[in-house]
Write an enzyme that holds these catalytic residues in place. Structure first.
Site, PDB file in Angstrom:
ATOM      1  N   ASN A   1      45.318  10.599   9.107  1.00 20.63           N
ATOM      2  CA  ASN A   1      46.682  10.072   9.088  1.00 20.63           C
ATOM      3  C   ASN A   1      47.644  11.098   8.516  1.00 20.63           C
ATOM      4  O   ASN A   1      47.266  11.955   7.733  1.00 20.63           O
ATOM      5  CB  ASN A   1      46.762   8.803   8.230  1.00 20.63           C
ATOM      6  CG  ASN A   1      46.104   7.626   8.919  1.00 20.63           C
ATOM      7  OD1 ASN A   1      46.260   7.440  10.121  1.00 20.63           O
ATOM      8  ND2 ASN A   1      45.364   6.837   8.162  1.00 20.63           N
TER       9      ASN A   1
ATOM     10  N   ASP B   1      54.260  15.614  19.160  1.00 21.31           N
ATOM     11  CA  ASP B   1      55.177  16.672  19.610  1.00 21.31           C
ATOM     12  C   ASP B   1      54.493  17.565  20.645  1.00 21.31           C
ATOM     13  O   ASP B   1      55.092  17.979  21.638  1.00 21.31           O
ATOM     14  CB  ASP B   1      55.618  17.558  18.436  1.00 21.31           C
ATOM     15  CG  ASP B   1      56.324  16.783  17.339  1.00 21.31           C
ATOM     16  OD1 ASP B   1      56.850  15.694  17.627  1.00 21.31           O
ATOM     17  OD2 ASP B   1      56.346  17.263  16.189  1.00 21.31           O
TER      18      ASP B   1
END
Length: 341
Positions: A127, A296
């Site tokens: 995470n 991204d």
């Protein structure tokens, strides 16, 4: 095809570290989230540097995606153009240097009121919790930069545009000017939902831009929040994709494409009234270094093929490839050359 891909967003220096749960709890951070820094986070930026082993990487969601697209394309250089605002300081110099190294054509609006923005990437397991201190990035001004003749010429040169939803908090008027240009000239305008807080607290801005969006990106948490805020009355990712695809659109020559990722689960794409799913590339959990920048990179891979007018399934394949490379490395960094064909 130089300057054929245009991006505009928040250029940030990522300050990245593996932290512990106590650190997340101290600053009330969720393990996997993106937020804007508030006063209570001021000390976080000092503490992360003091307490943990930090790495600095050039970041900012849109800028990352433009760099990854350029990396996937390799030659010619400067296919990607990037606009954003930085300060006149050390962090700003680093960002300029990194843009040059990534072979993108970055034109920063440089001002002295605010320092260059940064983003703390707090990593635990697979995470990452991102806390962005926009600072200078928040100072981008349409009239001071985008409207200048030499800059607007670069916008006109492009045929694919990408802006992360994060920039909706900074300069809606800049986004709308670019989005309308794309729409009027039948070019492709792409937007990312970027974070649950964008879908929730900036939904008015988001929905002003949505009619111009040709390609919409998002992940499963953003999609769920978006669906809730838009009263879609469904939690099913395919239904959400379909409903987002059907929202009103100005340029009717192109149907909207909606691409939703779900981490290790399949990617969903809605276009022309149908929904398709694409499995992601398998990765052994022990090969995962950090997921910061995976989203991204996905977009960057997708854009690299889109700007070359490749079919959509090829765009998704490139997206999955780029994301798979990035999660094996710290931050949004990449090896010298891609191994994709």
């Amino acid at each position: 095809i130089t300057n054929s891909l245009f991006g505009m967003g928040n250029p940030l220096l990522d300050i990245s570290a593996v932290v512990d749960k106590d650190f997340l709890d101290k600053y009330t951070l969720k393990p996997n989230d993106q937020i804007l820094a508030e006063d209570k986070h001021k000390a976080l930026f000092e503490e992360i540097v003091k307490k943990f082993n930090v790495e600095y990487h050039a970041g900012g969601a849109t800028q990352n995606s433009i760099k990854i697209a350029q990396w996937m394309i390799q030659k010619p250089h400067n296919v990607g153009t990037f606009f954003g605002c930085i300060g006149k300081d050390k962090f700003g110099e680093i960002l300029k240097q990194k843009a040059v190294e990534a072979h993108i054509d970055a034109h920063y609006y440089e001002q002295e009121e605010e320092p260059t923005g940064s983003c703390a990437a707090c990593i635990t397991g697979d995470n990452r919790s991102l806390v962005a201190n926009l600072a200078a990035a928040n100072c981008y001004k349409k009239d001071k930069h985008l409207d200048l003749e030499e800059n607007w010429k670069l916008v006109e040169k492009a045929k694919v545009y990408y802006i992360a939803g994060f920039f909706l908090t900074v300069s809606l008027e800049s986004i709308l000017k670019v989005a309308k240009h794309a729409s009027e000239n039948n070019k492709l305008f792409c937007l990312n939902l970027s974070a649950p807080f964008i879908c929730q607290f900036f939904k008015d801005n988001l929905m002003q831009v949505m009619p111009y969006v040709d390609v919409l990106f998002g992940n499963e948490t953003e999609a769920a929040t978006f669906a809730e805020e838009q009263d879609f009355e469904t939690e099913d990712i395919k239904e959400i994709a379909k409903k987002a695809q059907a929202l009103p659109k100005v340029n009717t020559k192109r149907q909207r494409i909606v691409v939703l990722t779900q981490g290790k689960d399949e990617t969903t794409m809605a276009h022309e009234g149908k929904v398709e799913t694409f499995p992601v590339l398998k990765i052994d959990p022990k090969d995962m270094v950090d997921t910061n920048g995976a989203g991204d990179a996905f977009v960057g891979g997708f854009l690299s093929e889109l700007v070359q007018e490749k079919p959509l399934d090829q765009c998704v394949r490139a997206a999955h490839y780029a994301a798979n490379v990035i999660i094996r490395r710290a931050g949004c960094t990449f090896p010298e050359k891609p191994d994709f064909n």
